[in-house]
Design an enzyme around this catalytic site. Structure first.
Site, PDB file in Angstrom:
ATOM      1  N   HIS A  37     -28.812  48.031 -36.522  1.00 43.99           N
ATOM      2  CA  HIS A  37     -27.348  48.312 -35.367  1.00 43.99           C
ATOM      3  C   HIS A  37     -27.601  47.900 -33.778  1.00 43.99           C
ATOM      4  CE1 HIS A  37     -31.357  50.421 -34.052  1.00 43.99           C
ATOM      5  NE2 HIS A  37     -30.553  50.855 -33.330  1.00 43.99           N
ATOM      6  N   HIS A 120     -27.767  43.537 -29.061  1.00 43.16           N
ATOM      7  CA  HIS A 120     -28.882  43.077 -30.076  1.00 43.16           C
ATOM      8  C   HIS A 120     -28.843  43.678 -31.153  1.00 43.16           C
ATOM      9  CE1 HIS A 120     -31.521  45.455 -28.309  1.00 43.16           C
ATOM     10  NE2 HIS A 120     -32.478  44.954 -28.748  1.00 43.16           N
TER      11      HIS A 120
END
Length: 197
Positions: A37, A120
């Site tokens: 995620h 990220h």
């Protein structure tokens, strides 16, 4: 109370591309594919009343869906790397969504997030990896990228106290509305009308 955070999900095809980066780095604890995620805002441990207020306010966010892709990889912790991640292409809409979530959290009374937002996907946590091994791992995979995909929603995830990396539970889903009058919106297939019957 579980730890809460808002995030963007990674579609299956992009997650499968990320999974090909697993391995080849001694001392790495790889994140499970289903737990990939992009964290938008870490909220932490809050009481039930605060959690309900957060959900109520997040539910009012009215922003368009947006496109981005995953590209490049890197590590956090320059002298003593502690994690390896895949980067995210620049998306003004993603930054605007994250900033709105941050404002909501601060209005509710949560302290400002001390870290600058750097989207990220964490691929691995590093416990005993040598710097040379990390540098070699990154050098061999620097041209990584996925195809562009759409973020149709963001989610509120929870994690139980653990060493990090999941498992995560989706507590709430917050749809983003379909982008209007953009080239990407016109290339979509028409959606069937919702029936009230």
């Amino acid at each position: 109370m579980p730890r809460l955070f808002t995030a963007l999900e990674i579609p299956r095809n992009a997650a499968m591309s990320l999974s090909l980066l697993r391995g080849g780095l001694p001392g790495a604890r790889w994140i499970d594919v289903e737990n990939y995620h992009i964290t938008l805002r870490f909220i932490g441990d809050v009481d039930g009343r605060t959690a309900d207020e957060i959900v109520e306010r997040l539910d009012r966010i009215d922003r368009p869906e947006f496109q981005f892709r995953l590209e490049g990889i890197g590590s956090f912790g320059s002298k003593k790397p502690h994690s390896v991640w895949a980067g995210v292409s620049q998306s003004p809409e993603m930054y605007a969504l994250q900033a709105e979530i941050e404002r909501i959290c601060q209005r509710i009374g949560l302290p400002p997030d001390p870290r600058k937002f750097m989207p990220h996907v964490t691929l691995a946590r590093l416990k005993s990896s040598r710097l040379d091994d990390v540098v070699q791992y990154l050098a061999g995979r620097g041209n990584f990228h996925t195809t562009t995909f759409t973020a149709p929603r963001f989610v509120l995830l929870s994690s139980r106290e653990s060493v990090g990396g999941g498992p995560y539970l989706t507590e709430e889903v917050f749809p983003l509305h379909e982008a209007r009058s953009t080239p990407s919106a016109s290339s979509r297939l028409p959606q069937p009308a919702k029936s009230l019957v």
